[in-house]
Design a protein around this motif. Structure first.
Motif, PDB file in Angstrom:
ATOM      1  N   GLY A   1      45.218  52.481  25.844  1.00  0.00           N
ATOM      2  CA  GLY A   1      43.908  51.946  26.217  1.00  0.00           C
ATOM      3  C   GLY A   1      43.942  50.517  26.708  1.00  0.00           C
ATOM      4  N   ARG A   2      45.136  50.006  27.016  1.00  0.00           N
ATOM      5  CA  ARG A   2      45.252  48.620  27.483  1.00  0.00           C
ATOM      6  C   ARG A   2      45.424  48.572  28.996  1.00  0.00           C
ATOM      7  N   THR A   3      44.869  47.521  29.581  1.00  0.00           N
ATOM      8  CA  THR A   3      45.077  47.230  30.993  1.00  0.00           C
ATOM      9  C   THR A   3      45.579  45.802  31.080  1.00  0.00           C
ATOM     10  N   GLY A   4      46.610  45.591  31.869  1.00  0.00           N
ATOM     11  CA  GLY A   4      47.145  44.255  32.080  1.00  0.00           C
ATOM     12  C   GLY A   4      47.049  43.888  33.544  1.00  0.00           C
ATOM     13  N   THR A   5      46.656  42.653  33.812  1.00  0.00           N
ATOM     14  CA  THR A   5      46.544  42.169  35.186  1.00  0.00           C
ATOM     15  C   THR A   5      47.169  40.786  35.267  1.00  0.00           C
ATOM     16  N   ILE A   6      47.943  40.586  36.316  1.00  0.00           N
ATOM     17  CA  ILE A   6      48.483  39.261  36.618  1.00  0.00           C
ATOM     18  C   ILE A   6      47.834  38.820  37.929  1.00  0.00           C
ATOM     19  N   ALA A   7      47.212  37.653  37.914  1.00  0.00           N
ATOM     20  CA  ALA A   7      46.645  37.076  39.131  1.00  0.00           C
ATOM     21  C   ALA A   7      47.564  35.938  39.565  1.00  0.00           C
ATOM     22  N   VAL A   8      48.000  35.994  40.820  1.00  0.00           N
ATOM     23  CA  VAL A   8      48.788  34.909  41.397  1.00  0.00           C
ATOM     24  C   VAL A   8      47.797  34.043  42.169  1.00  0.00           C
ATOM     25  N   LEU A   9      47.699  32.780  41.757  1.00  0.00           N
ATOM     26  CA  LEU A   9      46.694  31.868  42.299  1.00  0.00           C
ATOM     27  C   LEU A   9      47.262  30.988  43.403  1.00  0.00           C
ATOM     28  N   GLY A  10      46.384  30.517  44.278  1.00  0.00           N
ATOM     29  CA  GLY A  10      46.802  29.659  45.381  1.00  0.00           C
ATOM     30  C   GLY A  10      47.142  28.247  44.954  1.00  0.00           C
TER      31      GLY A  10
ATOM     32  N   LYS B   1      38.139  43.812  23.785  1.00  0.00           N
ATOM     33  CA  LYS B   1      38.665  42.451  23.797  1.00  0.00           C
ATOM     34  C   LYS B   1      39.299  42.183  25.155  1.00  0.00           C
ATOM     35  N   VAL B   2      39.040  40.992  25.680  1.00  0.00           N
ATOM     36  CA  VAL B   2      39.658  40.546  26.929  1.00  0.00           C
ATOM     37  C   VAL B   2      40.326  39.214  26.628  1.00  0.00           C
ATOM     38  N   THR B   3      41.620  39.127  26.890  1.00  0.00           N
ATOM     39  CA  THR B   3      42.373  37.897  26.667  1.00  0.00           C
ATOM     40  C   THR B   3      42.858  37.379  28.010  1.00  0.00           C
ATOM     41  N   CYS B   4      42.588  36.112  28.294  1.00  0.00           N
ATOM     42  CA  CYS B   4      43.057  35.464  29.523  1.00  0.00           C
ATOM     43  C   CYS B   4      43.945  34.283  29.142  1.00  0.00           C
ATOM     44  N   GLN B   5      45.049  34.136  29.856  1.00  0.00           N
ATOM     45  CA  GLN B   5      45.979  33.032  29.590  1.00  0.00           C
ATOM     46  C   GLN B   5      46.434  32.461  30.929  1.00  0.00           C
ATOM     47  N   LEU B   6      46.180  31.168  31.137  1.00  0.00           N
ATOM     48  CA  LEU B   6      46.594  30.494  32.361  1.00  0.00           C
ATOM     49  C   LEU B   6      48.005  29.927  32.214  1.00  0.00           C
ATOM     50  N   PHE B   7      48.815  30.142  33.247  1.00  0.00           N
ATOM     51  CA  PHE B   7      50.169  29.582  33.324  1.00  0.00           C
ATOM     52  C   PHE B   7      50.306  28.949  34.703  1.00  0.00           C
ATOM     53  N   ASP B   8      49.845  27.722  34.863  1.00  0.00           N
ATOM     54  CA  ASP B   8      49.874  27.032  36.147  1.00  0.00           C
ATOM     55  C   ASP B   8      49.208  27.879  37.232  1.00  0.00           C
ATOM     56  N   GLU B   9      49.994  28.425  38.197  1.00  0.00           N
ATOM     57  CA  GLU B   9      49.408  29.219  39.286  1.00  0.00           C
ATOM     58  C   GLU B   9      49.368  30.710  38.965  1.00  0.00           C
TER      59      GLU B   9
ATOM     60  N   VAL C   1      42.696  33.523  44.900  1.00  0.00           N
ATOM     61  CA  VAL C   1      43.578  34.508  44.279  1.00  0.00           C
ATOM     62  C   VAL C   1      44.420  35.107  45.406  1.00  0.00           C
ATOM     63  N   LEU C   2      45.735  34.870  45.351  1.00  0.00           N
ATOM     64  CA  LEU C   2      46.627  35.368  46.394  1.00  0.00           C
ATOM     65  C   LEU C   2      46.977  36.840  46.184  1.00  0.00           C
ATOM     66  N   ASP C   3      47.143  37.232  44.925  1.00  0.00           N
ATOM     67  CA  ASP C   3      47.546  38.600  44.626  1.00  0.00           C
ATOM     68  C   ASP C   3      47.081  38.993  43.238  1.00  0.00           C
ATOM     69  N   LEU C   4      46.740  40.273  43.086  1.00  0.00           N
ATOM     70  CA  LEU C   4      46.396  40.829  41.779  1.00  0.00           C
ATOM     71  C   LEU C   4      47.310  42.018  41.534  1.00  0.00           C
TER      72      LEU C   4
END
Length: 135
Positions: free
Chosen positions: A105-114, A32-40, A93-96
């Motif tokens: 078995g979980r991986t979490g990633t935060i992408a900081v967007l431009g 399962k892959v869950t993506c959630q957008l929070f503005d940037e 993508v400014l930063d990952l």
């Protein structure tokens, strides 16, 4: 003319594309892959993201090596993940920031967007059409 996607459509597309990226590049598909957008910002959670070789190392008492392999794999896939996010969301993508847990078995990633991706308000879609998209 293509309609601007809703936030949910972007999140679903990203989830599917990230799952495919992991399958193609690592030969292992997260369950399962869950993506959630929070503005940037974009939060990504992968379930069952640990590959069989990492699991084997961890189970044979080499957890530190498994963690190092996990970190190296994350670093190796990062350029493709950045490009995928940019392609789907249409913003830089400014930063990952990413970390994985071998034991869960979980991986979490935060992408900081431009910038905040352009999305359509789902309320502007006729109700019958929205219900069809949820299936």
């Amino acid at each position: 003319m293509t309609a601007t996607p809703t936030r949910g459509q972007l999140e679903r597309t990203l989830s599917q594309r990230i799952q495919a990226l992991y399958r193609e590049q690592l030969g292992h598909q997260p369950s399962k892959v869950t993506c959630q957008l929070f503005d940037e910002k974009l939060a990504i959670v992968l379930e069952d993201s640990i590959t069989p070789p990492e699991q084997l190392l961890a189970n044979s008492g080499q957890e530190e090596l498994a963690k190092q392999v996990r970190a190296d794999l994350s670093k190796a896939i990062e350029p493709q993940l950045r490009e995928l996010i940019k392609e789907v969301l249409g913003v830089e993508v400014l930063d990952l920031l990413s970390d994985g847990k071998i034991d869960t078995g979980r991986t979490g990633t935060i992408a900081v967007l431009g910038a905040t991706p352009t999305v359509r308000d789902p309320a502007s879609t006729p109700k019958a059409k929205r219900q069809g998209e949820e299936n």
